[in-house]
Design a protein around this motif. Structure first.
Motif, short mmCIF file in Angstrom:
data_model
loop_
_atom_site.label_atom_id
_atom_site.label_comp_id
_atom_site.label_asym_id
_atom_site.label_seq_id
_atom_site.Cartn_x
_atom_site.Cartn_y
_atom_site.Cartn_z
N TRP A 125 0.83 -1.21 0.00
CA TRP A 125 0.00 0.00 0.00
C TRP A 125 0.86 1.26 0.00
CZ3 TRP A 125 -5.39 0.76 0.08
CH2 TRP A 125 -5.80 2.07 0.39
N ARG A 126 1.90 1.28 0.83
CA ARG A 126 2.75 2.46 0.91
C ARG A 126 3.47 2.72 -0.41
NH1 ARG A 126 3.38 5.09 5.45
NH2 ARG A 126 5.27 6.07 4.67
N THR A 127 3.88 1.65 -1.07
CA THR A 127 4.50 1.83 -2.38
C THR A 127 3.52 2.42 -3.37
OG1 THR A 127 5.94 -0.08 -1.97
CG2 THR A 127 5.74 0.66 -4.25
N VAL A 128 2.30 1.90 -3.37
CA VAL A 128 1.26 2.41 -4.26
C VAL A 128 1.01 3.89 -4.02
CG1 VAL A 128 -1.21 2.27 -4.76
CG2 VAL A 128 0.14 0.17 -4.59
N GLN A 129 1.03 4.29 -2.77
CA GLN A 129 0.73 5.68 -2.43
C GLN A 129 1.91 6.61 -2.68
OE1 GLN A 129 -2.24 6.76 -1.75
NE2 GLN A 129 -3.11 4.70 -1.73
N HIS A 130 3.14 6.14 -2.42
CA HIS A 130 4.28 7.04 -2.42
C HIS A 130 5.26 6.85 -3.59
CE1 HIS A 130 2.97 8.55 1.43
NE2 HIS A 130 2.94 7.33 1.90
N GLN A 131 5.26 5.67 -4.21
CA GLN A 131 6.11 5.43 -5.37
C GLN A 131 5.38 4.48 -6.32
OE1 GLN A 131 9.95 3.69 -4.51
NE2 GLN A 131 10.78 4.21 -6.53
N PRO A 132 4.24 4.92 -6.83
CA PRO A 132 3.40 4.01 -7.62
C PRO A 132 4.08 3.43 -8.85
CG PRO A 132 2.63 6.29 -7.78
CD PRO A 132 3.62 6.24 -6.67
N GLY A 133 5.05 4.15 -9.40
CA GLY A 133 5.74 3.62 -10.57
C GLY A 133 6.52 2.35 -10.29
N ALA A 134 6.73 2.03 -9.00
CA ALA A 134 7.46 0.82 -8.63
C ALA A 134 6.53 -0.30 -8.18
CB ALA A 134 8.45 1.15 -7.50
N ALA A 135 5.23 -0.07 -8.20
CA ALA A 135 4.27 -1.04 -7.64
C ALA A 135 3.77 -2.01 -8.70
CB ALA A 135 3.09 -0.30 -7.03
N THR A 136 3.84 -3.30 -8.36
CA THR A 136 3.23 -4.36 -9.16
C THR A 136 2.28 -5.12 -8.27
OG1 THR A 136 5.17 -4.59 -10.59
CG2 THR A 136 3.62 -6.45 -10.52
N PHE A 137 1.04 -5.31 -8.71
CA PHE A 137 0.06 -5.99 -7.88
C PHE A 137 0.29 -7.50 -7.90
CE2 PHE A 137 -1.75 -1.89 -8.89
CZ PHE A 137 -2.09 -1.46 -7.62
N PRO A 138 -0.03 -8.17 -6.79
CA PRO A 138 0.29 -9.60 -6.67
C PRO A 138 -0.55 -10.47 -7.61
CG PRO A 138 -1.01 -8.85 -4.79
CD PRO A 138 -0.65 -7.63 -5.57
N ALA A 139 0.06 -11.57 -8.04
CA ALA A 139 -0.60 -12.49 -8.96
C ALA A 139 -1.77 -13.19 -8.28
CB ALA A 139 0.40 -13.51 -9.48
N SER A 140 -2.69 -13.67 -9.10
CA SER A 140 -3.86 -14.39 -8.63
C SER A 140 -4.23 -15.43 -9.67
CB SER A 140 -5.02 -13.41 -8.42
OG SER A 140 -6.26 -14.07 -8.35
N SER A 141 -4.79 -16.54 -9.23
CA SER A 141 -5.25 -17.56 -10.16
C SER A 141 -6.55 -17.14 -10.85
CB SER A 141 -5.47 -18.88 -9.43
OG SER A 141 -6.45 -18.73 -8.40
#
Length: 236
Positions: free
Chosen positions: A105-121
């Motif tokens: 969450w903090r990455t998404v808020q403060h450095q979104p360009g570095a955020a990758t959302f976790p994989a899901s089936s």
């Protein structure tokens, strides 16, 4: 050059209950969202729009339907996956209050360009950078086609999602993706971008036509509310 009107869908059942909808099914506009979309339709009805391009997700298509109930009833509509919501993977369908405890969450808020959302089936996932790249490329490609088909004074509409529109606005403003949380894109808001050979121009941002009295309200203080209409805030 042609001018693009970016419309965020109206409020949804997920917005109202604090759920990150993503690409999950069964997410409709609620009564407030339909009213918001109808109010926007009334404001823009006089504009000679030549085409509407929408995210394929139901909440955007329902917003598009509201826009076409009046003067735009004959305006053609096409769907574009690349204007669809960010693919949140394993975050899809989870409460925002729960996601706010995740270190990502903090990455998404403060450095979104570095955020990758976790994989899901069940749901595809991507990075915010991938989302931004495909959305901006789609906008520029559609805009060029609209201009070629209808001339440089043409107006067209893109109906999409908060985070997607924020990424497009950041690109138009020459803002680094890591700063795109500075943009607010509320439900049924209107933003306007004009692309030219020299540069894009950001003509309008988050216009809802509402009374300005709400600007006097105190700002939220919890980190969970950071970003307003941003990733896992209003971009659902």
């Amino acid at each position: 050059m042609a001018t693009a009107l970016l419309v965020r869908h109206g409020r949804t059942t997920a917005n109202a209950t604090g759920i990150l909808a993503g690409w999950s099914s069964g997410v409709d506009l609620d009564d407030t969202g339909r009213e918001q979309a109808a109010a926007l339709a009334a404001r823009v009805a006089s504009l000679p729009v030549v085409e509407i391009v929408s995210s394929p997700l139901t909440r955007c298509l329902q917003t598009t339907d509201e826009l076409r109930r009046g003067a735009w009833s004959e305006v053609p509509v096409t769907e574009c996956d690349d204007l669809g919501e960010c693919r949140y993977g394993a975050w899809t369908g989870r409460p925002l209050s729960e996601l706010a405890e995740d270190p990502l969450w903090r990455t998404v808020q403060h450095q979104p360009g570095a955020a990758t959302f976790p994989a899901s089936s069940e749901y595809r996932h991507e990075s915010i950078r991938q989302m931004a790249d495909r959305a901006v490329a789609a906008m520029r490609g559609i805009d060029a086609r609209v201009e070629a088909d209808h001339g440089p004074s043409a107006l067209w509409v893109a109906v999409s999602h908060g985070d997607v529109i924020k990424a497009i606005l950041a690109d138009a403003a020459g803002t680094h993706l890591d700063l795109f949380q500075r943009f607010t894109v509320g439900p049924a808001s209107l933003s306007v971008v004009r692309y030219t050979a020299a540069r894009p121009y950001l003509l309008r941002c988050n216009d809802t036509g509402e009374d300005l009295g709400g600007l006097a309200a105190p700002p939220a203080t919890s980190e969970a509310s950071e970003g307003g209409a941003g990733v896992v805030g209003g971009g659902v």
